[in-house]
Design a protein around this motif. Structure first.
Motif, PDB file in Angstrom:
ATOM      1  N   TYR A 462       3.979 -22.410  -0.639  1.00 28.97           N
ATOM      2  CA  TYR A 462       2.737 -22.868  -1.266  1.00 28.97           C
ATOM      3  C   TYR A 462       2.162 -21.849  -2.248  1.00 28.97           C
ATOM      4  CZ  TYR A 462       3.080 -26.266   2.489  1.00 28.97           C
ATOM      5  OH  TYR A 462       3.528 -27.243   3.336  1.00 28.97           O
ATOM      6  N   ALA A 463       2.483 -20.595  -2.067  1.00 29.76           N
ATOM      7  CA  ALA A 463       1.988 -19.554  -2.977  1.00 29.76           C
ATOM      8  C   ALA A 463       2.765 -18.280  -2.715  1.00 29.76           C
ATOM      9  CB  ALA A 463       0.490 -19.314  -2.772  1.00 29.76           C
ATOM     10  N   GLY A 464       2.733 -17.369  -3.690  1.00 24.46           N
ATOM     11  CA  GLY A 464       3.375 -16.080  -3.527  1.00 24.46           C
ATOM     12  C   GLY A 464       4.869 -16.135  -3.732  1.00 24.46           C
ATOM     13  N   GLY A 465       5.529 -15.021  -3.391  1.00 20.46           N
ATOM     14  CA  GLY A 465       6.965 -14.909  -3.565  1.00 20.46           C
ATOM     15  C   GLY A 465       7.361 -13.475  -3.847  1.00 20.46           C
ATOM     16  N   SER A 466       8.481 -13.301  -4.469  1.00 22.71           N
ATOM     17  CA  SER A 466       9.014 -11.957  -4.679  1.00 22.71           C
ATOM     18  C   SER A 466       8.134 -11.110  -5.590  1.00 22.71           C
ATOM     19  CB  SER A 466      10.426 -12.053  -5.264  1.00 22.71           C
ATOM     20  OG  SER A 466      10.407 -12.780  -6.490  1.00 22.71           O
ATOM     21  N   GLU A 467       7.314 -11.731  -6.435  1.00 25.97           N
ATOM     22  CA  GLU A 467       6.454 -10.976  -7.343  1.00 25.97           C
ATOM     23  C   GLU A 467       5.132 -10.559  -6.694  1.00 25.97           C
ATOM     24  OE1 GLU A 467       7.515 -10.068 -10.279  1.00 25.97           O
ATOM     25  OE2 GLU A 467       9.409 -11.135  -9.921  1.00 25.97           O
ATOM     26  N   ALA A 468       4.820 -11.111  -5.531  1.00 29.10           N
ATOM     27  CA  ALA A 468       3.527 -10.834  -4.887  1.00 29.10           C
ATOM     28  C   ALA A 468       3.604  -9.570  -4.049  1.00 29.10           C
ATOM     29  CB  ALA A 468       3.096 -12.022  -4.033  1.00 29.10           C
ATOM     30  N   GLU A 469       3.811  -8.451  -4.704  1.00 30.23           N
ATOM     31  CA  GLU A 469       3.856  -7.163  -4.011  1.00 30.23           C
ATOM     32  C   GLU A 469       3.096  -6.136  -4.833  1.00 30.23           C
ATOM     33  OE1 GLU A 469       5.574  -4.520  -5.361  1.00 30.23           O
ATOM     34  OE2 GLU A 469       6.749  -5.505  -6.949  1.00 30.23           O
ATOM     35  N   GLY A 470       2.475  -5.175  -4.135  1.00 29.90           N
ATOM     36  CA  GLY A 470       1.688  -4.166  -4.802  1.00 29.90           C
ATOM     37  C   GLY A 470       1.335  -3.040  -3.855  1.00 29.90           C
ATOM     38  N   VAL A 471       0.718  -2.005  -4.394  1.00 27.69           N
ATOM     39  CA  VAL A 471       0.299  -0.846  -3.602  1.00 27.69           C
ATOM     40  C   VAL A 471      -1.184  -0.620  -3.839  1.00 27.69           C
ATOM     41  CG1 VAL A 471       2.574   0.228  -3.619  1.00 27.69           C
ATOM     42  CG2 VAL A 471       0.977   0.687  -5.488  1.00 27.69           C
ATOM     43  N   LEU A 472      -1.739   0.344  -3.115  1.00 28.21           N
ATOM     44  CA  LEU A 472      -3.177   0.607  -3.196  1.00 28.21           C
ATOM     45  C   LEU A 472      -3.603   0.964  -4.616  1.00 28.21           C
ATOM     46  CD1 LEU A 472      -5.927   1.002  -1.834  1.00 28.21           C
ATOM     47  CD2 LEU A 472      -5.231   3.344  -1.284  1.00 28.21           C
ATOM     48  N   ALA A 473      -2.796   1.793  -5.289  1.00 28.95           N
ATOM     49  CA  ALA A 473      -3.165   2.210  -6.638  1.00 28.95           C
ATOM     50  C   ALA A 473      -3.025   1.083  -7.645  1.00 28.95           C
ATOM     51  CB  ALA A 473      -2.302   3.402  -7.065  1.00 28.95           C
ATOM     52  N   SER A 474      -2.145   0.131  -7.361  1.00 29.29           N
ATOM     53  CA  SER A 474      -1.910  -0.976  -8.287  1.00 29.29           C
ATOM     54  C   SER A 474      -1.703  -2.261  -7.491  1.00 29.29           C
ATOM     55  CB  SER A 474      -0.687  -0.693  -9.167  1.00 29.29           C
ATOM     56  OG  SER A 474      -0.436  -1.769 -10.045  1.00 29.29           O
ATOM     57  N   PRO A 475      -2.800  -2.819  -6.931  1.00 30.92           N
ATOM     58  CA  PRO A 475      -2.659  -4.037  -6.121  1.00 30.92           C
ATOM     59  C   PRO A 475      -2.320  -5.243  -6.978  1.00 30.92           C
ATOM     60  CG  PRO A 475      -4.970  -3.487  -6.404  1.00 30.92           C
ATOM     61  CD  PRO A 475      -4.196  -2.359  -7.017  1.00 30.92           C
TER      62      PRO A 475
END
Length: 796
Positions: A462-475
């Motif tokens: 329904y949403a998200g995927g392989s691109e929905a990743e990040g870190v604290l400095a660059s959420p």
């Protein structure tokens, strides 16, 4: 011939079915005993579904289950793996054709291994749910000469999370089995075993994590207040989810309080009475183990039968009948003054939240048939999504993950470990993904996550995927808006790793959020919602008044209109009946009806509506707006309704002009006279009328008051009472005005009589030109006239 053949076949099938059953439930005598595991016996480690019982390996190809409890699952099997960690458990295999798809209550049965399974392939025997990949409970096997190690009383207690802890704290079995079990209430049990000079006690209750469990012995010398001077253990879980148990002494039926001199009263820990316990002689209850499973609290502790603390502990004679006391209730968290979890008043009825009974701990008692089944089995935190605040997604250690086994690192949302999310359809949800580049968030229909296609299963993303990743400095910001096609239950997980997230509850929020357009229909009692798409339209109707069904029709009247009827049947299932084709480019005339009950069978007088619209509303689907269509009755009514305001405004204008002329003529406004005051009050009330007219319901007919309209709309039975109160209020006001007017006339009549007795010269008739708006000027004019007449008489 055929008849006999059928009998033979039936008998043959009977023999085969019995042989098949025996081969799975009774291994017989043909299996050898060469495996070193033969004779091994251990109890199951409870992980989920209240699994407890004993496993005994009887020979090379079978084993026996005894005293077995389990709440039912989805597709449950006996499962084998080479190690108890997450990766190896999930890579395990089914070891028997025996299925466990029911609730078991103190059951005993034998099971045969599958033909391709041998004991040397199995290091962990688990109760495994295939659908959820869940470990309900397991046993770690060892050689037959070495029974599985039990927890030592001095071993540090295991954490209370739902993971099994093997691989972290060593391969020990969780001690949930006891020699005896006594039912205290429907939701509370005590288990115990005697061990020399000690007694091991297990308290088990279907309660929330904020509640305590108390059990102990009453003072033999107690009077009618049986709990006073009682020696009890109070057990529960801290705010961090860790188990605890403390030794308490009861001096009053109240929460523990500490006076200014340091003395304690109420239900207090023994150490509070003494001030400290540096060598552990006062608190004689020792925690062995504790956990929360399926909404059930379990605490195992040990205490001496005869304590060295003779001041606050009572000796337990295990061969005698003694009175025991118990209670359940909420706990007060520690503070700076009282650094203990303290029980609050249990409340509730006797034998439900508190009680007492006579117990001989040396008797063999087994009243606990089957597992406790809590109504609320979910302990995870609940987070309700807010459209204005992002949900911060990170990772952290798995401590209380709800579906073990699980990886050591799981998803945290707003600093909560794998919480339940609640979202509304039509309301956008924003995630701020800061879980690292190795964790990609996605919303899926799959309970396990981790990309179901890798397991040869299908899922809906329904949403998200392989691109929905990040870190604290660059959420990474992920926005998801659940709609009417989103199921009630979906899951958030990592695309790269199974079982890191948990559930999302999708609920219907405000219909205005789910649909693009809405209008109020006639009389403002039904709201019509719709959303246009390329080839379809989604509509909804909401009645403001409680009813058995709501119907909307497309037409000018009920007869010959296309109707949509929605209702809920006797078992709570919703239904909709409709047959229509809608052209969105033309105005849609919409009417409505509310009724008591609907049926999709033959219609009769019971299906008649109790209220309907008086006129249709033209809805412009493309524009998202609506306007009323006047019918004949409405036109006649509106003619009268529109004429009356015009007359009212005209009268008000004339009244204000008259006031202005009077002020101009008299060169001022004087309000010292009561007559003038009442006149100004009347003018003010007249000016309030247009304001009142602008605020009242727009569709209100003259013969219906606002209160009656409100009562009819919302079914308020007190509306008639409000109307009578309004009538009485106006009647009371009229009486006051009448009385004051009467008093004013009496005063004036008295003044005229007094004037005639004091003056014998001059004109005694009242001058009609006296200024009523200015009493002072009127008095001066009258005095001047009298003086003029006096001078004239004197000159004569």
């Amino acid at each position: 011939m055929n008849y006999n053949l059928l009998i033979i076949l039936g008998y043959g099938f009977f023999l085969f079915s019995n042989f098949f059953f025996v081969s799975n439930a009774d291994p017989g005598q043909s299996c050898p005993n060469t495996s070193p595991f033969v004779g091994f016996k251990s109890e199951f480690t409870m992980v989920q579904h209240q699994v407890r019982g004993f496993l005994t390996i009887t020979d090379d190809c079978s084993f026996r289950i005894s005293q077995f409890d389990m709440l039912s699952g989805s597709d449950v099997h006996f499962w084998g793996s080479i190690a108890p960690d997450f990766d190896n458990l999930t890579k395990g295999f089914i070891i028997s054709d025996y299925k466990l798809n029911e609730t078991y209550k103190n059951a005993s049965f034998s099971v045969k291994l599958s033909q391709n399974a041998t004991w040397d392939q199995i290091q962990v025997l688990s109760i495994w749910d295939l659908l959820t990949e869940s470990d309900f409970g397991h046993v770690i096997l060892s050689n037959g000469s070495d029974l599985a190690p039990a927890l030592s009383p001095n071993l540090a207690p295991a954490p209370s999370g739902n993971d099994s802890k093997e691989g972290k704290s060593g391969p020990f079995r969780v001690p949930t089995m006891f020699d005896n079990c006594k039912v205290l209430s429907n939701d509370y049990r005590i288990r115990w075993s005697l061990d020399g000079d000690f007694i091991d006690i297990g308290l088990e209750a279907a309660i929330t994590i904020q509640n305590y469990m108390a059990f102990g012995w009453a003072n033999p010398n107690a009077n009618s207040e049986i709990m006073i001077d009682g020696d009890v253990a109070v057990a529960g879980f801290s705010e961090e989810g860790m188990p605890f148990v403390d030794d308490f002494f009861i001096t009053r039926y109240s929460e523990c309080t500490i006076d200014k001199d340091g003395s304690a009263h109420g239900v207090c820990p023994d150490t509070i009475y003494e001030g400290s316990d540096p060598v552990g002689l006062v608190n004689n209850t020792k925690l062995i183990y504790g956990h929360r499973r399926d909404g059930v609290s379990f605490i195992r502790y040990r205490r001496p039968l005869v304590s060295v603390d003779t001041k606050y502990d009572l000796p337990v004679n295990y061969t005698e009948n003694m009175t025991v006391i118990w209670a359940l209730g909420l706990m007060r968290p520690p503070d700076t003054i009282r650094p203990y979890y303290l029980p609050q008043n249990h409340g509730g009825p006797m034998s439900v939240t508190y009680g007492h009974l006579v117990l001989n701990v040396s008797d063999q008692v087994n009243e606990c048939l089957g597992p406790l089944d809590a109504a609320d089995k979910e302990d995870q935190d609940l987070i309700i999504a807010d459209a204005n605040k992002p949900l911060v997604v990170t990772t952290g250690p798995a401590i209380h993950y709800p579906n073990p086994p699980n990886p050591s690192k799981v998803l945290y949302i707003n600093k909560k470990e794998a919480p339940i999310l609640k979202v509304e359809r039509g309301v956008p949800v924003m995630f701020s993904v800061q879980a690292g580049h190795d964790v990609a968030l996605y919303i899926t229909s799959d309970l396990i996550g981790g990309n179901a296609t890798l397991r040869n299963k299908t899922e809906t993303i329904y949403a998200g995927g392989s691109e929905a990743e990040g870190v604290l400095a660059s959420p990474m910001e992920l926005i998801w808006e659940p709609d009417r096609n989103t199921p009630d239950l979906v899951y958030y997980h990592s695309l790269f790793q199974k079982k890191m997230g948990w559930r999302i509850q999708v609920v219907d929020g405000g219909l205005s959020d789910m649909y693009n357009n809405s209008v109020l229909l006639d009389d403002q009692q039904v709201t019509f919602f719709w959303t246009l798409s390329k080839d379809s339209i989604s509509i909804a109707a909401r009645g403001e008044k409680k009813s058995g069904y709501v119907a909307i029709g497309f037409g000018t009247r009920m007869v010959n209109s296309y109707a949509y009827v929605g209702w809920i049947d006797d078992i709570g299932v919703g239904h909709v009946e409709c047959k229509n084709i809608i052209d969105p480019t033309t105005p849609l005339k919409v009417i409505w009806a509310l009724g008591t009950k609907w049926s999709d069978e033959n219609l009769n007088e019971k299906n008649m509506h109790f209220e309907t619209s008086h006129r249709p509303i033209q809805v412009f689907l493309m524009r998202g707006s609506a306007e009323a269509e006047e019918d004949l009755l409405a036109s006649v009514s509106c003619t009268w309704v529109h004429d009356v305001p015009c007359l009212g405004y005209s009268g008000l204008a004339i009244l204000l002009l008259g006031l202005l002329f009077a002020v101009a003529e008299l060169r001022g406004l004087y309000v010292s006279s009561a007559h003038v005051k009442f006149g100004l009050a009347a003018i003010f009330l007249a000016c309030v009328q247009p304001v009142n007219a602008s605020m009242r319901p727009k569709n209100l007919l003259m013969e219906r008051s606002g209160l009656k309209h409100l009562g009819d709309r919302y079914g308020d039975v007190n509306a008639h009472g409000y109307i009578w109160a309004l009538i009485l209020w106006f009647a009371f006001g009229t009486m006051i005005v009448t009385y004051l007017e009467y008093q004013e006339k009496r005063r004036r009549r008295g003044s005229r009589i007094l004037g005639r007795s004091n003056w014998v010269l001059g004109n005694l008739e009242e001058d009609d030109s006296i200024d009523l708006l200015s009493p002072a000027r009127a008095s001066a004019q009258k005095m001047q006239s009298i003086l003029d007449e006096w001078k004239f008489s004197w000159n004569q």
